[in-house]
Scaffold this motif. Structure first.
Motif, PDB file in Angstrom:
ATOM      1  N   ARG A   1       0.791 -21.493  32.223  1.00  0.00           N
ATOM      2  CA  ARG A   1       0.839 -21.544  33.688  1.00  0.00           C
ATOM      3  C   ARG A   1      -0.168 -20.598  34.338  1.00  0.00           C
ATOM      4  N   SER A   2      -0.667 -19.626  33.573  1.00  0.00           N
ATOM      5  CA  SER A   2      -1.659 -18.694  34.127  1.00  0.00           C
ATOM      6  C   SER A   2      -3.018 -19.351  34.334  1.00  0.00           C
ATOM      7  N   THR A   3      -3.242 -20.494  33.688  1.00  0.00           N
ATOM      8  CA  THR A   3      -4.575 -21.104  33.679  1.00  0.00           C
ATOM      9  C   THR A   3      -5.086 -21.408  35.074  1.00  0.00           C
ATOM     10  N   SER A   4      -4.266 -22.089  35.885  1.00  0.00           N
ATOM     11  CA  SER A   4      -4.756 -22.517  37.192  1.00  0.00           C
ATOM     12  C   SER A   4      -5.079 -21.332  38.093  1.00  0.00           C
ATOM     13  N   THR A   5      -4.243 -20.293  38.045  1.00  0.00           N
ATOM     14  CA  THR A   5      -4.485 -19.115  38.883  1.00  0.00           C
ATOM     15  C   THR A   5      -5.761 -18.398  38.460  1.00  0.00           C
ATOM     16  N   VAL A   6      -5.936 -18.191  37.145  1.00  0.00           N
ATOM     17  CA  VAL A   6      -7.137 -17.520  36.639  1.00  0.00           C
ATOM     18  C   VAL A   6      -8.374 -18.346  36.963  1.00  0.00           C
ATOM     19  N   PHE A   7      -8.281 -19.653  36.759  1.00  0.00           N
ATOM     20  CA  PHE A   7      -9.427 -20.523  37.018  1.00  0.00           C
ATOM     21  C   PHE A   7      -9.797 -20.517  38.491  1.00  0.00           C
ATOM     22  N   ARG A   8      -8.793 -20.591  39.350  1.00  0.00           N
ATOM     23  CA  ARG A   8      -9.044 -20.635  40.788  1.00  0.00           C
ATOM     24  C   ARG A   8      -9.670 -19.322  41.266  1.00  0.00           C
ATOM     25  N   TYR A   9      -9.184 -18.182  40.780  1.00  0.00           N
ATOM     26  CA  TYR A   9      -9.652 -16.891  41.271  1.00  0.00           C
ATOM     27  C   TYR A   9     -11.012 -16.511  40.688  1.00  0.00           C
ATOM     28  N   CYS A  10     -11.257 -16.871  39.432  1.00  0.00           N
ATOM     29  CA  CYS A  10     -12.500 -16.476  38.758  1.00  0.00           C
ATOM     30  C   CYS A  10     -13.581 -17.551  38.829  1.00  0.00           C
ATOM     31  N   GLY A  11     -13.217 -18.744  39.295  1.00  0.00           N
ATOM     32  CA  GLY A  11     -14.205 -19.798  39.463  1.00  0.00           C
ATOM     33  C   GLY A  11     -14.845 -20.278  38.179  1.00  0.00           C
ATOM     34  N   GLY A  12     -14.193 -20.048  37.032  1.00  0.00           N
ATOM     35  CA  GLY A  12     -14.763 -20.464  35.765  1.00  0.00           C
ATOM     36  C   GLY A  12     -15.809 -19.510  35.211  1.00  0.00           C
ATOM     37  N   HIS A  13     -16.042 -18.390  35.885  1.00  0.00           N
ATOM     38  CA  HIS A  13     -17.031 -17.421  35.399  1.00  0.00           C
ATOM     39  C   HIS A  13     -16.516 -16.788  34.111  1.00  0.00           C
ATOM     40  N   ARG A  14     -17.350 -16.775  33.085  1.00  0.00           N
ATOM     41  CA  ARG A  14     -16.892 -16.367  31.747  1.00  0.00           C
ATOM     42  C   ARG A  14     -16.427 -14.913  31.701  1.00  0.00           C
ATOM     43  N   LEU A  15     -17.230 -13.996  32.215  1.00  0.00           N
ATOM     44  CA  LEU A  15     -16.861 -12.587  32.111  1.00  0.00           C
ATOM     45  C   LEU A  15     -15.641 -12.279  32.978  1.00  0.00           C
ATOM     46  N   LEU A  16     -15.622 -12.789  34.209  1.00  0.00           N
ATOM     47  CA  LEU A  16     -14.473 -12.542  35.075  1.00  0.00           C
ATOM     48  C   LEU A  16     -13.201 -13.116  34.447  1.00  0.00           C
ATOM     49  N   THR A  17     -13.305 -14.288  33.843  1.00  0.00           N
ATOM     50  CA  THR A  17     -12.144 -14.910  33.196  1.00  0.00           C
ATOM     51  C   THR A  17     -11.649 -14.065  32.034  1.00  0.00           C
ATOM     52  N   GLU A  18     -12.572 -13.572  31.211  1.00  0.00           N
ATOM     53  CA  GLU A  18     -12.188 -12.733  30.075  1.00  0.00           C
ATOM     54  C   GLU A  18     -11.501 -11.453  30.557  1.00  0.00           C
ATOM     55  N   ILE A  19     -12.050 -10.836  31.604  1.00  0.00           N
ATOM     56  CA  ILE A  19     -11.465  -9.596  32.130  1.00  0.00           C
ATOM     57  C   ILE A  19     -10.080  -9.856  32.697  1.00  0.00           C
ATOM     58  N   ALA A  20      -9.935 -10.967  33.427  1.00  0.00           N
ATOM     59  CA  ALA A  20      -8.628 -11.299  34.010  1.00  0.00           C
ATOM     60  C   ALA A  20      -7.586 -11.515  32.921  1.00  0.00           C
ATOM     61  N   CYS A  21      -7.945 -12.280  31.897  1.00  0.00           N
ATOM     62  CA  CYS A  21      -6.986 -12.571  30.821  1.00  0.00           C
ATOM     63  C   CYS A  21      -6.671 -11.329  29.993  1.00  0.00           C
ATOM     64  N   ALA A  22      -7.688 -10.517  29.724  1.00  0.00           N
ATOM     65  CA  ALA A  22      -7.456  -9.289  28.952  1.00  0.00           C
ATOM     66  C   ALA A  22      -6.533  -8.348  29.713  1.00  0.00           C
ATOM     67  N   GLY A  23      -6.733  -8.248  31.021  1.00  0.00           N
ATOM     68  CA  GLY A  23      -5.876  -7.382  31.834  1.00  0.00           C
ATOM     69  C   GLY A  23      -4.450  -7.879  31.896  1.00  0.00           C
ATOM     70  N   LEU A  24      -4.269  -9.189  32.074  1.00  0.00           N
ATOM     71  CA  LEU A  24      -2.918  -9.759  32.117  1.00  0.00           C
ATOM     72  C   LEU A  24      -2.204  -9.592  30.784  1.00  0.00           C
ATOM     73  N   ALA A  25      -2.950  -9.696  29.687  1.00  0.00           N
ATOM     74  CA  ALA A  25      -2.337  -9.605  28.357  1.00  0.00           C
ATOM     75  C   ALA A  25      -1.796  -8.209  28.069  1.00  0.00           C
TER      76      ALA A  25
END
Length: 436
Positions: free
Chosen positions: A213-237
């Motif tokens: 369920r985190s996918t849509s929120t991360v995708f929407r906020y980071c716009g698919g940008h690779r580094l921003l997505t990695e940082i968001a997921c690493a922080g949430l984890a």
């Protein structure tokens, strides 16, 4: 040729592994490959992965890494290349050419390169690499390669045929390769380090052990940008319980690093765009950003804004809008809101900008105007906007008028549920005047 074109329109984007393999295959098959991508898109990683995947016994691989400032170091890129070549290679060149190579390596710093010096360097490098017969050259961040080195390497790429010489170049750009294209001869194979789509974002989310369920929120906020997505997921984890509605502040910090690659005037224009309801180039110009068109083009080239030929201005990721607002001081935000209050045609939003630019903590007249605007928004069915305006009206109401102040807070609470209001407040948090 564009490597991603083989997937066809509407198809899912290539996975990272497939993109690396495609770049490596193109390097061996075509000999001239340009990798492109915006800040943090993974160009350097892609370039290194393609080199590793394309390694062949008997071939020499040499990498030139450029950084901002290197463009002023005459022949600096070429010196880096020559220093990285195995010591035996220069010995394969005739004495006159070897002398030219040695002069390049020991050239004093400073001073432009003369025509004769560049001509000698061209001949020497072409002879050297033609004699070597099996060399892969990778140039990372070619936009910062000095002009003299670019001239010589461009000449070599045009005159020493593949597969004897293979050249892989990365360029920081959101569009097609321009600097890399000129160096490689106009139409190299183009391998973009493109943004993630929803499916690829889901793969990153899963790799970090986060719920789907985190996918849509991360995708929407980071716009698919690779580094921003990695940082968001690493922080949430790292959190005991993943609240995907409250993404790590490190995402905004990374977005601010990306924004820092743009000039101060461009960032000032982006601040106004981030605070506007529906920003357009025309609105930005009315708000005092007279070079808005140039600034928007620069931001599009950096991948920060989407290319909208209709004149609209949209950030490629909401994290960037939060980043540009968060990096601004209270006075900068207030001034941007004041300029938007004068430029905004919608009277409700004009009042909103006036309220957000208030110089004082309370203002009875502005409170009344804001409450009236809140009522209009409510009548138009804009419940979230109405709630925000009622909150602003309550905050502007003097404390010696507790009745109207409380009524406005309660009206805001009734306009939307507390849950939705909390979400809206989070969205608005960075746009409200800070208590510096």
């Amino acid at each position: 040729m564009d490597v991603e074109a083989v997937t066809g329109p509407g198809a899912e984007r290539l996975s990272w592994q497939d993109t690396v393999r495609a770049a490596a295959h193109a390097l061996r098959a075509e000999g001239r490959v340009a990798v492109t991508g915006v800040w943090g898109a993974g160009r350097t990683t892609l370039l290194a992965g393609a080199l590793d995947a394309a390694v062949e016994e008997g071939r020499t691989q040499v990498r030139v890494t450029c950084a901002d400032g290197d463009q002023h170091d005459v022949f600096g890129g070429l010196a880096q290349l020559l220093s990285a070549l195995p010591g035996a290679l220069p010995g394969t060149v005739r004495t006159g050419r070897a002398t030219a190579v040695d002069q390049l390596l020991h050239r004093p710093v400073g001073g432009p390169a003369g025509r004769e010096e560049i001509a000698a360097a061209r001949r020497a490098m072409a002879d050297l690499l033609r004699a070597a017969s099996a060399v892969d050259i990778a140039v990372d961040d070619v936009q910062w390669l000095d002009e003299a080195s670019a001239d010589v390497l461009g000449y070599v790429a045009r005159t020493v045929a593949a597969p004897g010489l293979a050249v892989l170049v990365s360029e920081r750009t959101a569009g097609r390769p321009e600097v890399a294209g000129r160096l490689l001869g106009g139409h190299p194979v183009h391998v973009p380090a493109s943004a993630l789509d929803l499916a690829l974002t889901a793969a990153v989310v899963a790799r970090h052990g986060l719920p789907h369920r985190s996918t849509s929120t991360v995708f929407r906020y980071c716009g698919g940008h690779r580094l921003l997505t990695e940082i968001a997921c690493a922080g949430l984890a790292l959190r005991p319980t993943a609240d995907e509605q409250d993404l790590p502040g490190a995402v905004v910090q990374a977005a601010q690093e990306w924004l820092a690659t743009l000039s101060a005037p461009v960032r000032a224009t982006l601040l106004v765009a981030a605070l506007a309801r529906r920003p357009t180039v025309s609105l930005l110009e009315r708000a005092g950003r007279i070079r808005a068109d140039d600034h928007v083009r620069a931001a599009v080239a950096a991948g920060v804004l989407c290319d909208d030929r209709a004149g609209g201005v949209r950030f490629t990721a909401p994290a960037l809008a939060d980043g540009v607002v968060g990096a601004a001081g209270q006075q900068e935000r207030a001034e941007a809101h004041r300029s938007l209050a004068c430029a905004e045609a919608d009277p409700v939003h004009a009042v909103r900008h006036r309220a957000l630019s208030r110089p004082e903590a309370t203002d009875q007249c502005l409170a009344e105007d804001t409450a009236e605007a809140a009522g209009r928004a409510r009548a138009d069915g804009e419940r979230a906007l109405s709630a925000e305006l009622f909150v602003l009206a309550a905050e502007l109401t003097p404390v010696n008028r507790p009745g109207p102040r409380l009524t406005r807070f309660l009206t805001a609470a009734r306009a939307v549920s507390y849950t939705h209001l909390d979400v809206y407040k989070r969205q608005r948090r960075s746009t409200a005047p800070a208590r510096d």
